[in-house]
Motif scaffolding. Structure first.
Motif, PDB file in Angstrom:
ATOM      1  N   HIS A  26       7.059   0.681   0.563  1.00 44.62           N
ATOM      2  CA  HIS A  26       7.530   1.664  -0.417  1.00 44.62           C
ATOM      3  C   HIS A  26       7.192   1.197  -1.815  1.00 44.62           C
ATOM      4  O   HIS A  26       7.848   0.315  -2.379  1.00 44.62           O
ATOM      5  N   ALA A  27       6.161   1.800  -2.394  1.00 41.49           N
ATOM      6  CA  ALA A  27       5.766   1.519  -3.771  1.00 41.49           C
ATOM      7  C   ALA A  27       5.125   2.774  -4.347  1.00 41.49           C
ATOM      8  O   ALA A  27       4.828   3.727  -3.615  1.00 41.49           O
ATOM      9  N   HIS A  28       4.914   2.780  -5.657  1.00 41.57           N
ATOM     10  CA  HIS A  28       4.396   3.966  -6.327  1.00 41.57           C
ATOM     11  C   HIS A  28       3.276   3.588  -7.288  1.00 41.57           C
ATOM     12  O   HIS A  28       3.284   2.507  -7.871  1.00 41.57           O
ATOM     13  N   ILE A  29       2.324   4.496  -7.450  1.00 44.40           N
ATOM     14  CA  ILE A  29       1.386   4.425  -8.559  1.00 44.40           C
ATOM     15  C   ILE A  29       1.574   5.679  -9.395  1.00 44.40           C
ATOM     16  O   ILE A  29       2.070   6.697  -8.912  1.00 44.40           O
ATOM     17  N   MET A  30       1.172   5.602 -10.677  1.00 39.23           N
ATOM     18  CA  MET A  30       1.459   6.726 -11.569  1.00 39.23           C
ATOM     19  C   MET A  30       0.644   6.601 -12.846  1.00 39.23           C
ATOM     20  O   MET A  30       0.127   5.534 -13.174  1.00 39.23           O
ATOM     21  N   GLY A  54       1.424 -12.720  -1.203  1.00 42.76           N
ATOM     22  CA  GLY A  54       1.165 -13.010   0.193  1.00 42.76           C
ATOM     23  C   GLY A  54       1.335 -11.838   1.134  1.00 42.76           C
ATOM     24  O   GLY A  54       1.634 -12.027   2.312  1.00 42.76           O
ATOM     25  N   LEU A  55       1.112 -10.619   0.636  1.00 39.96           N
ATOM     26  CA  LEU A  55       1.149  -9.433   1.478  1.00 39.96           C
ATOM     27  C   LEU A  55      -0.262  -8.874   1.597  1.00 39.96           C
ATOM     28  O   LEU A  55      -1.111  -9.068   0.707  1.00 39.96           O
ATOM     29  N   SER A  56      -0.517  -8.176   2.683  1.00 36.12           N
ATOM     30  CA  SER A  56      -1.884  -7.710   2.933  1.00 36.12           C
ATOM     31  C   SER A  56      -2.056  -6.204   2.795  1.00 36.12           C
ATOM     32  O   SER A  56      -3.153  -5.733   2.491  1.00 36.12           O
ATOM     33  N   HIS A  57      -1.011  -5.423   3.037  1.00 33.29           N
ATOM     34  CA  HIS A  57      -1.134  -3.974   3.091  1.00 33.29           C
ATOM     35  C   HIS A  57       0.069  -3.314   2.402  1.00 33.29           C
ATOM     36  O   HIS A  57       1.094  -3.969   2.182  1.00 33.29           O
ATOM     37  N   GLY A  58      -0.082  -2.034   2.102  1.00 30.32           N
ATOM     38  CA  GLY A  58       1.008  -1.335   1.436  1.00 30.32           C
ATOM     39  C   GLY A  58       1.029   0.151   1.744  1.00 30.32           C
ATOM     40  O   GLY A  58       0.035   0.742   2.175  1.00 30.32           O
ATOM     41  N   VAL A  59       2.199   0.746   1.503  1.00 27.07           N
ATOM     42  CA  VAL A  59       2.406   2.179   1.668  1.00 27.07           C
ATOM     43  C   VAL A  59       2.806   2.754   0.318  1.00 27.07           C
ATOM     44  O   VAL A  59       3.795   2.309  -0.286  1.00 27.07           O
ATOM     45  N   LEU A  60       2.046   3.719  -0.158  1.00 29.84           N
ATOM     46  CA  LEU A  60       2.319   4.377  -1.430  1.00 29.84           C
ATOM     47  C   LEU A  60       3.106   5.660  -1.187  1.00 29.84           C
ATOM     48  O   LEU A  60       2.695   6.501  -0.386  1.00 29.84           O
ATOM     49  N   THR A  61       4.215   5.781  -1.881  1.00 29.94           N
ATOM     50  CA  THR A  61       5.097   6.939  -1.741  1.00 29.94           C
ATOM     51  C   THR A  61       4.902   7.867  -2.934  1.00 29.94           C
ATOM     52  O   THR A  61       4.961   7.423  -4.076  1.00 29.94           O
ATOM     53  N   LEU A  70      -3.435  11.876  -7.175  1.00 22.72           N
ATOM     54  CA  LEU A  70      -3.508  10.465  -7.550  1.00 22.72           C
ATOM     55  C   LEU A  70      -3.349   9.575  -6.317  1.00 22.72           C
ATOM     56  O   LEU A  70      -4.082   8.592  -6.130  1.00 22.72           O
ATOM     57  N   LEU A  71      -2.409   9.910  -5.473  1.00 20.94           N
ATOM     58  CA  LEU A  71      -2.166   9.172  -4.235  1.00 20.94           C
ATOM     59  C   LEU A  71      -3.377   9.252  -3.303  1.00 20.94           C
ATOM     60  O   LEU A  71      -3.834   8.227  -2.765  1.00 20.94           O
ATOM     61  N   LEU A  72      -3.912  10.443  -3.118  1.00 21.30           N
ATOM     62  CA  LEU A  72      -5.034  10.619  -2.191  1.00 21.30           C
ATOM     63  C   LEU A  72      -6.279   9.899  -2.683  1.00 21.30           C
ATOM     64  O   LEU A  72      -7.054   9.364  -1.878  1.00 21.30           O
ATOM     65  N   ASP A  73      -6.474   9.861  -3.999  1.00 20.48           N
ATOM     66  CA  ASP A  73      -7.610   9.122  -4.542  1.00 20.48           C
ATOM     67  C   ASP A  73      -7.485   7.627  -4.225  1.00 20.48           C
ATOM     68  O   ASP A  73      -8.467   6.983  -3.840  1.00 20.48           O
ATOM     69  N   ALA A  74      -6.277   7.092  -4.357  1.00 24.86           N
ATOM     70  CA  ALA A  74      -6.067   5.676  -4.043  1.00 24.86           C
ATOM     71  C   ALA A  74      -6.337   5.383  -2.576  1.00 24.86           C
ATOM     72  O   ALA A  74      -6.985   4.383  -2.230  1.00 24.86           O
ATOM     73  N   LEU A  75      -5.869   6.259  -1.704  1.00 23.30           N
ATOM     74  CA  LEU A  75      -6.092   6.049  -0.272  1.00 23.30           C
ATOM     75  C   LEU A  75      -7.570   6.129   0.079  1.00 23.30           C
ATOM     76  O   LEU A  75      -8.047   5.399   0.961  1.00 23.30           O
ATOM     77  N   SER A  76      -8.287   7.003  -0.606  1.00 21.27           N
ATOM     78  CA  SER A  76      -9.716   7.148  -0.313  1.00 21.27           C
ATOM     79  C   SER A  76     -10.506   5.911  -0.717  1.00 21.27           C
ATOM     80  O   SER A  76     -11.540   5.604  -0.124  1.00 21.27           O
ATOM     81  N   ARG A  77     -10.023   5.181  -1.713  1.00 20.46           N
ATOM     82  CA  ARG A  77     -10.739   4.004  -2.201  1.00 20.46           C
ATOM     83  C   ARG A  77     -10.366   2.727  -1.467  1.00 20.46           C
ATOM     84  O   ARG A  77     -11.160   1.775  -1.433  1.00 20.46           O
ATOM     85  N   TYR A  78      -9.186   2.701  -0.866  1.00 18.01           N
ATOM     86  CA  TYR A  78      -8.746   1.499  -0.140  1.00 18.01           C
ATOM     87  C   TYR A  78      -8.144   1.916   1.212  1.00 18.01           C
ATOM     88  O   TYR A  78      -6.966   1.682   1.472  1.00 18.01           O
ATOM     89  N   PRO A  79      -8.960   2.538   2.060  1.00 18.87           N
ATOM     90  CA  PRO A  79      -8.423   3.107   3.310  1.00 18.87           C
ATOM     91  C   PRO A  79      -7.928   2.085   4.317  1.00 18.87           C
ATOM     92  O   PRO A  79      -7.103   2.414   5.168  1.00 18.87           O
ATOM     93  N   THR A  95       2.776   8.444   1.872  1.00 15.60           N
ATOM     94  CA  THR A  95       3.626   9.570   2.226  1.00 15.60           C
ATOM     95  C   THR A  95       3.520  10.587   1.091  1.00 15.60           C
ATOM     96  O   THR A  95       3.611  10.235  -0.087  1.00 15.60           O
ATOM     97  N   ALA A  96       3.331  11.849   1.445  1.00 14.54           N
ATOM     98  CA  ALA A  96       3.037  12.911   0.488  1.00 14.54           C
ATOM     99  C   ALA A  96       4.189  13.898   0.403  1.00 14.54           C
ATOM    100  O   ALA A  96       4.976  14.043   1.349  1.00 14.54           O
ATOM    101  N   ILE A  97       4.269  14.595  -0.718  1.00 11.07           N
ATOM    102  CA  ILE A  97       5.182  15.723  -0.873  1.00 11.07           C
ATOM    103  C   ILE A  97       4.364  16.995  -0.718  1.00 11.07           C
ATOM    104  O   ILE A  97       3.320  17.148  -1.371  1.00 11.07           O
TER     105      ILE A  97
END
Length: 283
Positions: A27-31, A62-69, A80-89, A95-97
């Protein structure tokens, strides 16, 4: 330069392709402050927080992966979220609204892009949408059929009705922030007891995240009760970074230390940080 804390420069790691799944922040966010905001928001971004900032922070801790909410203040604009996922799949899921009338094809496209949940941020709402009505039941069914769970953030006292209403569709549910229990009733509140029952019954997971959103109640008490009800396989951990509206005094390393205090058993923590998110989010 990426920032591992808002306003503090960090080190940029080298991002590669597929990597072994280690510990996961769920659970983290970009903005960005330049993105359009919805009118009925209860928070808003103070800084630009880029996906590279988040990935640098993971590497440094020391973490390898993440989930953007998806933040609630952007509504259904997930660009913004989908662009991030497309660059680091390989390293990210999200999780989307979405609008409740989203088409099946759009739902399938979200899954293909790395989205694994449909978020209902219904916190601080005087009136909730009709989760039992045809429109939302159709949304839940389409989420289920697309392989997406329903991520729910709402005041804990509302869970007693909402959880079975969503689960009626067969959709899995992931509940944010310990279930946001009512501080005065603590672990004995009707909503929190309903959450424990849902964990024991299957198809429901809870995020151990954002203890500062619990109204001063001890997070460890909730964590122990959740662990006893569903086991580590029903729990994931999230930093809630960059701690919107709660930035003061927060540090990422402290968030990880909090989890060690809540879940002292190493095997349970490994399940919460690695095994459960790997299965739940499809890394």
């Amino acid at each position: 330069m990426p920032h591992t804390q808002a306003g503090q420069p960090g080190v940029t790691p080298t991002f590669t392709g597929a990597s072994e799944v280690g510990r996961v922040d769920c659970h983290a966010h970009i903005m960005t402050t330049r993105h359009a905001l919805v009118a009925d928001r209860h928070s808003e971004p103070k800084h630009d927080i880029h996906v590279e900032d988040f990935l640098a922070l993971l590497a440094l801790n020391g973490l390898s992966h993440g989930v953007l909410t998806q933040p609630s203040f952007y509504g259904t604009d997930n660009s913004l979220l989908l662009d991030a996922l497309s660059r680091y799949p390989e390293q990210l899921r999200g999780t989307a609204i979405v609008s409740p009338d989203i088409a099946e094809a759009e739902m399938a496209a979200l899954y293909a892009s790395g989205i694994r949940g449909v978020r209902l941020n219904w916190f601080r709402r005087d009136t909730l949408p009709d989760a039992a009505g045809a429109e939302y039941q159709r949304l839940f069914t389409r989420a289920r059929d697309a392989g997406l769970h329903v991520e729910l953030y709402v005041e804990g006292e509302k869970l007693a009705w909402l959880l079975p209403t969503i689960r009626r569709s067969g959709a899995n549910v992931v509940v944010d922030h310990f279930g946001a229990p009512e501080p005065r009733s603590g672990t004995q509140g009707a909503g929190f007891r309903a959450l424990l029952d849902a964990l024991a019954g299957g198809g429901t997971w809870v995020k151990l995240s954002a203890p500062y959103r619990l109204g001063g109640a001890p997070a460890a008490d909730y964590a122990r009760a959740l662990l006893a009800a569903g086991g580590a396989q029903r729990l994931v951990w999230g930093s809630d970074w960059p701690w919107v509206s709660h930035e003061e005094g927060q540090r990422y390393a402290q968030c990880l230390s909090d989890l060690e205090a809540w879940v002292p058993d190493i095997a349970d923590r490994t399940t919460i940080l690695r095994d459960t998110p790997r299965a739940l989010f499809g890394f």
